[in-house]
Design an enzyme around this catalytic site. Sequence first.
Site, short mmCIF file in Angstrom:
data_model
loop_
_atom_site.label_atom_id
_atom_site.label_comp_id
_atom_site.label_asym_id
_atom_site.label_seq_id
_atom_site.Cartn_x
_atom_site.Cartn_y
_atom_site.Cartn_z
N TYR A 22 -12.87 -9.70 -0.33
CA TYR A 22 -12.27 -10.48 0.91
C TYR A 22 -13.11 -12.02 0.66
O TYR A 22 -11.84 -12.28 1.52
CB TYR A 22 -12.52 -8.91 1.54
CG TYR A 22 -12.02 -8.18 2.20
CD1 TYR A 22 -11.50 -7.29 0.23
CD2 TYR A 22 -10.72 -7.77 2.54
CE1 TYR A 22 -10.63 -6.37 0.66
CE2 TYR A 22 -10.17 -6.60 3.27
CZ TYR A 22 -10.05 -5.76 1.90
OH TYR A 22 -9.22 -5.18 1.84
N CYS A 31 -10.26 -13.17 -2.16
CA CYS A 31 -9.27 -13.03 -1.31
C CYS A 31 -8.37 -13.80 -0.40
O CYS A 31 -7.87 -14.45 -0.56
CB CYS A 31 -8.29 -12.10 -1.60
SG CYS A 31 -8.69 -10.71 -0.43
N GLU A 83 0.77 -1.40 -0.16
CA GLU A 83 0.07 -0.15 0.14
C GLU A 83 1.09 1.49 0.23
O GLU A 83 2.17 1.36 0.57
CB GLU A 83 -1.13 0.31 1.04
CG GLU A 83 -2.43 -0.91 0.94
CD GLU A 83 -2.00 -2.48 1.36
OE1 GLU A 83 -0.82 -2.56 1.86
OE2 GLU A 83 -2.76 -3.06 0.74
FE1 SF4 Z 1 -8.26 -5.89 -1.81
FE2 SF4 Z 1 -7.53 -8.71 -1.52
FE3 SF4 Z 1 -7.61 -7.70 -4.38
FE4 SF4 Z 1 -5.86 -7.00 -2.12
S1 SF4 Z 1 -6.42 -9.57 -2.80
S2 SF4 Z 1 -7.04 -5.57 -3.74
S3 SF4 Z 1 -7.47 -6.89 -1.00
S4 SF4 Z 1 -9.50 -7.73 -3.34
FE FE Z 2 -7.64 -4.77 0.17
#
Ligand code: SF4
Ligand code: FE
Length: 480
Positions: A294, A297, A255
């Site tokens: 979410y 992932c 990030e």
């Molecule tokens: Fe968002 Fe998960 Fe994709 Fe990362 S991997 S951008 S946390 S949805």
């Molecule tokens: Fe995220």
Amino acid sequence: MMTKQEYLSSIDTLGHRVFVQGEEVDSVVRHPISKPAVMALAETYAQAEEERNRDLYTAASHLTGEPVNRFLHIHQSLDDLVRKIDMLRDMGRKTACCFQRCAGLDCINAVYSTTYDIDQECGTPYHQRFVEFLKYLQAGDLVPAACMTDAKGDRGLSPSDQEDPDQFLHIVEERGRGIVVRGAKLHITGGVNSHELIVMPTRSLAERDKAFAVAFAVPADTAGVTFIYGRQPSDTRRLEEGQADIGNVKYGGCEALVVFEDVFVPEERIFMKREYPFAGKLVELFAANHRASYGGCKVGVGDVLIGATAAIAEAQGTVKAAHCKDKLAEMILLNETLHAGALASAAKGHQTAVGSFSVNKLHANCCKLNITRFPYEIARLAQDIAGGLLVTMPSIKDLDNPRIGEYVRKYFVGRGGVESEKRMRILRLIENITMGTGAVSYLPESVHGAGSPQTQKVMISRLADLASNKAAAYRLCGIE
Ligand code: SF4
Ligand code: FE
């Protein structure tokens, strides 16, 4: 579509301004701290190249009919929503971290539909502009980063009441055929690995906050844009020779703080300009899409953690113990429950006014609220089974020391002669996901990514149909 290699060189030569731990870096592709993040995102290209992955990782563009990476697709059916969740779980399993491309996917879907809604009510030209921009993204197979969260300053004050107006990104002036904006966006997933930045407001806004109701896109190398890379626990292990102790030897999430210092945005890249009633709607739609993501992932990362936990139990000779089996079953239950919530949000999705498909918001918010909790329990159980060695064992580098290597080898050998190095590597992976760089993706990001828990509670309260629940109860106890 771009190949993985083409993507990597496109980021290598992007020329955007990035700082990592106090120093400007030439290339996020080559810098050891940021490289794993770039490689994780690059996997979305590698997967799409595989013939056997075509159905999962690619789709036909509804704009041109051409095949596009699914990370750039506007959902055309409930099946598309389900495939997205499946794809994200698959990516989570392959990377064990945040692979950073889905925030952009959820963003383009939200902006696509919201620009249409704004135009319907205000007679603005945003949707067609966005469609042109989307065609450009799809044709080049580019990554757009979703930039939403502002610095927010004093959170008790609205944007226009802040002492420093830059605490929320805003329009500073109208200039020529465009606008100038200033402010910053925080926690931007994959920002440094993206070709484009799509900026959205961070919250619902009132009329006096009009200058903050702005959505637009700019290339990552635009003058005035600066990326400041986020730190992660044990990230400097990546600087160590041999990188023996990094746990996840391939990937990592990232990030960044993205600063917009008087950035000019040309008219054709503006998708909302002062239409404040739509700020909250855009936030809500993006958030719902991303909250469902979410359940893809994080579940994939959970799969890896469960696998590593089963592997360490085997290596340590505890896998047949009843309590161990029970804990592994509990981890699977929690992980699959998260996935089920995301799939429900997709299966119970709906068609938007513009014709695209979007998730069921109640299910998406419930899914995400569970994600603020269950990965912690899964991680706790993984650490329980892994044992104290997880935090007390020496470095894997010690195996190479002629004076102590034999001790480490002898005393960390696993059941049935499992090599010490193998056992230590599995433990390092569990450490990575539950305490190291990987934990950033799996734990605090599960709490705060796509909105902190309270935002889901608010949405759940708002979306639940309490009136009809009450009516059902009244009817059954004989009250008219
Ligand atoms: Fe968002 Fe998960 Fe994709 Fe990362 S991997 S951008 S946390 S949805
Ligand atoms: Fe995220």
